[in-house]
Enzyme design. Structure first.
Site, PDB file in Angstrom:
ATOM      1  N   GLU A 115       0.825  -1.209   0.000  1.00 32.90           N
ATOM      2  CA  GLU A 115       0.000   0.000   0.000  1.00 32.90           C
ATOM      3  C   GLU A 115       0.863   1.265   0.000  1.00 32.90           C
ATOM      4  O   GLU A 115       1.797   1.362   0.795  1.00 32.90           O
ATOM      5  CB  GLU A 115      -0.916  -0.003   1.229  1.00 32.90           C
ATOM      6  CG  GLU A 115      -1.995   1.054   1.172  1.00 32.90           C
ATOM      7  CD  GLU A 115      -2.969   0.956   2.340  1.00 32.90           C
ATOM      8  OE1 GLU A 115      -4.109   1.429   2.197  1.00 32.90           O
ATOM      9  OE2 GLU A 115      -2.593   0.417   3.394  1.00 32.90           O
TER      10      GLU A 115
ATOM     11  N   ALA B  41       0.926  -2.787  10.931  1.00 32.59           N
ATOM     12  CA  ALA B  41       0.373  -4.007  10.345  1.00 32.59           C
ATOM     13  C   ALA B  41      -0.248  -3.639   9.011  1.00 32.59           C
ATOM     14  O   ALA B  41      -0.401  -2.455   8.685  1.00 32.59           O
ATOM     15  CB  ALA B  41      -0.670  -4.635  11.271  1.00 32.59           C
ATOM     16  N   MET B  42      -0.603  -4.655   8.220  1.00 34.00           N
ATOM     17  CA  MET B  42      -1.196  -4.425   6.905  1.00 34.00           C
ATOM     18  C   MET B  42      -2.254  -5.465   6.635  1.00 34.00           C
ATOM     19  O   MET B  42      -2.037  -6.663   6.815  1.00 34.00           O
ATOM     20  CB  MET B  42      -0.115  -4.469   5.820  1.00 34.00           C
ATOM     21  CG  MET B  42      -0.654  -4.262   4.412  1.00 34.00           C
ATOM     22  SD  MET B  42      -1.463  -2.652   4.223  1.00 34.00           S
ATOM     23  CE  MET B  42      -2.505  -2.959   2.803  1.00 34.00           C
TER      24      MET B  42
ATOM     25  N   GLU C 221      -6.954  -4.538  11.855  1.00 36.56           N
ATOM     26  CA  GLU C 221      -6.724  -5.214  10.573  1.00 36.56           C
ATOM     27  C   GLU C 221      -7.886  -6.121  10.203  1.00 36.56           C
ATOM     28  O   GLU C 221      -8.218  -6.260   9.022  1.00 36.56           O
ATOM     29  CB  GLU C 221      -5.413  -6.005  10.620  1.00 36.56           C
ATOM     30  CG  GLU C 221      -4.184  -5.184  10.978  1.00 36.56           C
ATOM     31  CD  GLU C 221      -4.029  -3.919  10.154  1.00 36.56           C
ATOM     32  OE1 GLU C 221      -4.364  -3.931   8.954  1.00 36.56           O
ATOM     33  OE2 GLU C 221      -3.591  -2.905  10.723  1.00 36.56           O
TER      34      GLU C 221
ATOM     35  N   HIS D 271     -10.710  -4.305   8.564  1.00 32.11           N
ATOM     36  CA  HIS D 271     -10.428  -4.049   7.151  1.00 32.11           C
ATOM     37  C   HIS D 271     -10.915  -5.173   6.239  1.00 32.11           C
ATOM     38  O   HIS D 271     -11.123  -4.944   5.042  1.00 32.11           O
ATOM     39  CB  HIS D 271      -8.918  -3.884   6.934  1.00 32.11           C
ATOM     40  CG  HIS D 271      -8.394  -2.511   7.182  1.00 32.11           C
ATOM     41  ND1 HIS D 271      -8.924  -1.389   6.602  1.00 32.11           N
ATOM     42  CD2 HIS D 271      -7.355  -2.074   7.949  1.00 32.11           C
ATOM     43  CE1 HIS D 271      -8.247  -0.322   6.982  1.00 32.11           C
ATOM     44  NE2 HIS D 271      -7.290  -0.707   7.805  1.00 32.11           N
TER      45      HIS D 271
ATOM     46  N   GLU E  66      -9.168   3.630   6.661  1.00 30.81           N
ATOM     47  CA  GLU E  66      -8.405   3.723   7.894  1.00 30.81           C
ATOM     48  C   GLU E  66      -9.197   4.312   9.061  1.00 30.81           C
ATOM     49  O   GLU E  66      -9.050   3.868  10.198  1.00 30.81           O
ATOM     50  CB  GLU E  66      -7.121   4.525   7.655  1.00 30.81           C
ATOM     51  CG  GLU E  66      -6.189   3.888   6.633  1.00 30.81           C
ATOM     52  CD  GLU E  66      -5.777   2.461   7.001  1.00 30.81           C
ATOM     53  OE1 GLU E  66      -5.950   2.047   8.166  1.00 30.81           O
ATOM     54  OE2 GLU E  66      -5.273   1.762   6.104  1.00 30.81           O
TER      55      GLU E  66
END
Length: 892
Positions: free
Chosen positions: A169, A304-305, A338, A341, A360
């Site tokens: 990202e 984190a992603m 996360e 998301h 976000e």
């Protein structure tokens, strides 16, 4: 987060694109029949305008990707087949994003075709494409990343094992494979990977077949769900794997082998299950993917992603000692963030990066709501106020504040918007929306939004439309006030009393001169009075306020408050100015206030007065040292300890009498050491004060105590010096060149040779106030960065010029400033963020003028660099103003 590099063009003959021998630094222009001429400049990144064009060209796309990984080589290879359906016969070139690799061949519909590649994207002339279905096959190679983005390769220094993971990202997925790297071109992915036989391969689905091929294995994965490429993933290595399940969802947790002993899978799985228990019924949508993996990785650039079903986490969430409850809560929070998301960002994704906040902000709010409703942590909103909301308030007062919803012209600008406004302010205003709309109506609007737009892209209007429809409320005014206007409002209460009762109460709202918008929102008024020696909350009055003033008729006749908190319970996103009566009583009775959350807010209010230049530093510090010692709530202790550390750093810089500076710093140091000694053995307060002690220890006596703790010659009951705390003490020795500081590093590396230890050693060397240490690491950062991982450079840059060593920065400033042009022109955003860390808090007019000269020098700066330097100039000017206030207060 795109990767830039020196421009190298691969020139092949193509009549439409570039003629043989033509200057390849020119832009690629292709006139379209009946269409406006479209240009894609040969620069890194992707513009919104070009993304819109390509969305018109490409009706749909799916990818078949084959990748070969090798632990010992410096690059990987692959082939991607993009099954692409075009909207009609193309009249302009089609570009395929691919940064920093090499292209072996391009085939379209089983025919090899000419192409051009400029290190940023591949261009295919329109005559080689047709309306409808096209199979675009590209063979390529790409170096592994060392900066934590793209496909990052890490070799563990303890056992030599190699691990790889992806981080994309907003615009780094094209560093793994050539494709259309924009969020509104969602795709299905079919993946196979050839890798060393002892590795585990992780992506968005579980493998359907694994075949042994000599010392390799071929992992084959079925087609995935449809989602954007920035949340695609490929992680690989000999991970330690833990398994569990919840509600039929397979769960896995993974970490590198040398870190595994410190991982507490019971916490990870517990927090994961609690998040699933909350989110599935709240959204009224079952988890949309087939499994849920969480992979803990080194050198990670963020916390984190949210990769689909394969979330990556920074190893910082693994402590090598006992976690505090706050650290456990941070872990629970990031796990919930996360996971949120998976629905809000992965299932439904913003159309373009101007709606990043939809991802976000929502995940930020939902994570905290999940913890508050379904976890062991009963003070989740206090922690939100202490951390996320203060981040947001600070960001909204900086000169680089911006609207939550703002134009994003390219992916470089998108990268710069991962900040306290997008996360903190956006999450905070979502927190107050349920108070405004009603909790169930808000939940219903969110659920309907996700159901209606599953596997699609959305815009702000889609989201707000669903909320408004569910609540039967027009949100246009709210949207304009909160999403399109930047700036932080201030709220104060004016009240009069007769015979012990409120005779009148008015709420006054103001805005900063540059952002004067006044907003409407709900708040609560908290009325506090002394009762039996305690300051007790006597009344809570919900109020909707708007405009410059709001008369609160319902307050009339209530007991006259000794303290009136205009934002009781932290409903509103607003800065609070207490009335003079409340300030006076707060200062006399802060330890008598019954509610810890209110004490937390009032301590923050006091620090804000100092930070805003209304309360001299010495007066603020005197109040803290007089009153903070008896506090027992851990969140208030954390807040006060953090602010003492900040005050100590300001004291390093402000212009003042040297003996007075030493006196005040010694007072902080002595107080912190006393709190550390007096805290309950093994308590979170003890751990908190230890961290602050290593920030403020400066005198010979304090440094001797630190050295004796490290050597085991002094012990504090209950305080365990885990490896990370030991490095904090070693760093402290090096920062002051105390005792055998170099030998301390060598001894510790002999017992702890982990990657984390090596990074701490770099920080400890870089922080030394020695010209040779500065010269060495500055040269590494500016001239030899290719020899280091970004994580190593970041540890050096973060510690090279602390506020106490500004004179050493001054000696090197010319070299740093002269490098700006080259860094700005060629470096990745990740490196630019590291480079700007070299500019210290420089509390002088000269420091302010130096940054002004850079910012006004006429050079077009990368958005991230410009933002960082503007914020640093602001901090420098604020520090100058604090010093002047201190000088005037001392004179008075």
């Amino acid at each position: 987060m795109n990767r830039s590099g020196k421009f190298t063009a691969v020139l092949l003959c193509s009549a439409i694109l570039v003629a043989c021998g033509q200057d390849t630094d020119q832009e690629l222009v292709a006139p379209g029949a009946g269409q406006e001429t479209v240009v894609r400049a040969q620069v890194p990144g992707l513009s919104e305008d070009y993304a819109k064009l390509r969305k018109q060209q490409v009706a749909s796309v799916d990818y078949r990707l084959s990748v070969t990984l090798d632990a010992e080589r410096d690059h990987f290879s692959g082939q991607v087949i993009a099954d692409t359906r075009l909207n009609g016969k193309p009249t302009q070139p089609l570009t395929v994003d691919f940064s920093g690799g090499s292209v072996d061949s391009v085939r379209v519909n089983d025919r090899e075709v000419p192409f051009t590649y400029n290190d940023y994207f591949i261009s295919i002339a329109p005559e080689y494409l047709r309306a409808g279905e096209n199979a675009i096959a590209i063979r390529y190679q790409h170096p592994y990343s060392t900066d934590g983005s793209g496909l990052h390769r890490f070799r563990d220094p303890e056992d030599g094992n190699v691990y790889m993971y992806t981080d994309f990202e907003p615009y780094d997925a094209n560093r793994l494979f050539p494709h259309f790297d924009q969020p509104n071109l969602k795709a299905h992915y079919t993946l196979d990977v050839t890798a060393p036989k002892d590795w585990t391969i992780i992506t968005s689905v579980r493998e359907q077949k694994v075949e042994e091929k000599g010392d390799k294995k071929l992992w084959q994965f079925p087609q995935s769900a449809k989602f954007s490429s920035y949340i695609f993933s490929l992680h690989a290595g000999p991970f330690r794997v833990w398994e569990d399940e919840t509600d039929g969802i397979p769960l896995r947790l993974m970490a590198r082998r040398t870190l595994a002993e410190y991982v507490k899978p019971e916490d990870w799985f517990k927090f994961t299950k609690q998040s699933f228990e909350f989110f599935q019924p709240y959204f009224d949508i079952d988890y949309p993917f087939v499994k849920y993996d969480q992979v803990i990785v080194p050198d990670f650039n963020a916390g984190a992603m949210e990769n689909v079903a394969a979330v990556t986490f920074n190893e910082a969430y693994v402590s090598r000692g006992e976690k505090t409850e706050a650290q456990r809560m941070r872990l629970a929070n990031v796990i919930a963030h996360e996971m949120a998301h998976m629905w809000f960002g992965d299932l439904v994704t913003m159309n373009w990066w101007d709606d990043l906040w939809l991802n976000e902000s929502f995940a930020t709010y939902m994570a905290n709501l999940s913890l508050a409703r379904n976890s062991e942590f009963k003070n989740a909103w206090e922690n939100f106020y202490l951390g996320t909301k203060q981040w947001a308030y600070r960001a909204d007062q900086l000169p680089t504040t911006h609207a939550i919803q703002l134009p994003v012209h390219n992916t470089d600008e998108a990268f710069a918007n991962f900040d306290g406004i997008t996360y903190g302010k956006g999450g905070s205003i979502l927190k107050q929306l349920p108070y405004y709309l009603g909790e169930e109506k808000f939940r219903l609007g969110v659920s309907n939004y996700l159901k209606d737009l599953s596997y699609s892209n959305s815009t702000l209007d889609d989201f707000m439309g669903h909320l408004g429809k569910a609540a039967d409320k027009d949100l246009q005014q709210w949207q304009q006030q909160w999403l399109y206007q930047p700036g932080l409002n201030t709220l104060s209460a004016q009240f009069q009393c007769d015979n012990g009762k409120v005779a009148g109460l008015t709420l006054i709202q103001t805005g900063p001169e540059e952002y004067p918008t006044l907003r409407e929102q709900r708040t609560q008024l908290g009325f506090y009075n002394l009762e039996g020696g305690s300051m007790v909350l006597k009344e809570v009055l919900p109020v909707m306020y708007s405009g410059a003033s709001t008369n609160v008729a319902a307050a009339k006749g209530l007991d006259c408050p000794q303290i009136l908190n205009p934002n009781e319970g932290d409903w509103a996103f607003v800065k609070v100015n207490l009335d003079s009566t409340s300030v006076d009583n707060m200062k006399r009775h802060i330890n008598d206030i019954e509610k810890p959350f209110t004490r937390l807010m009032l301590w923050q209010n006091l620090y804000d007065s100092f930070y805003d230049g209304k309360l001299p530093l010495n007066q603020y510090l005197h109040f803290v040292l007089e009153n903070a010692g008896t506090e027992r709530d851990i969140n208030v202790i954390r807040l006060v300890a953090r602010h003492l550390g900040s005050t100590f750093r300001y004291l390093n810089q402000v212009d003042m009498n040297e003996s007075r500076r030493e006196e005040l710093q010694l007072a902080i140091e002595t107080f912190v050491w006393q709190q550390l000694q007096q805290s309950e053995a093994g308590s979170d307060a003890q751990k908190t004060w230890f961290g602050t002690f290593t920030d403020v220890a400066k005198s010979d006596g304090a440094l001797a105590n630190a050295r004796d703790l490290l050597l085991g010659e002094r012990k504090l009951d209950g305080l365990t010096l885990d490896p990370d705390r030991r490095w904090d003490l070693i760093y402290l020795q090096n920062a002051h060149l105390y005792s055998d500081y170099q030998q301390a590093i060598d001894r510790e590396l002999a017992r702890d040779n982990s990657d984390r230890a090596q990074l701490k050693a770099i920080a400890s060397e870089a922080v030394r106030p020695l010209p040779e240490a500065k010269a060495k690491w500055l040269q590494n950062i500016l001239e030899h960065r290719e020899d280091f991982k970004l994580s190593q450079l970041r540890y050096a840059a973060d510690n090279l010029f602390p506020a106490s060593q500004v004179t050493l920065y001054d000696d090197n400033a010319e070299q740093i400033i002269s490098a700006i042009g080259a860094v700005n022109a060629t470096a990745s955003p990740e490196y630019i963020g590291t480079f700007t860390d070299l500019f210290p808090l420089n509390c002088s007019e000269a420091g302010v003028q130096q940054l002004t000269a850079i910012l006004e020098g006429g050079e077009q700066l990368n958005p991230l660099m410009e933002k960082s330097l503007k914020n640093r100039r602001y901090d420098n000017q604020r520090c100058v103003d604090m010093g002047q206030l201190l000088t005037h207060a001392s004179a008075d």
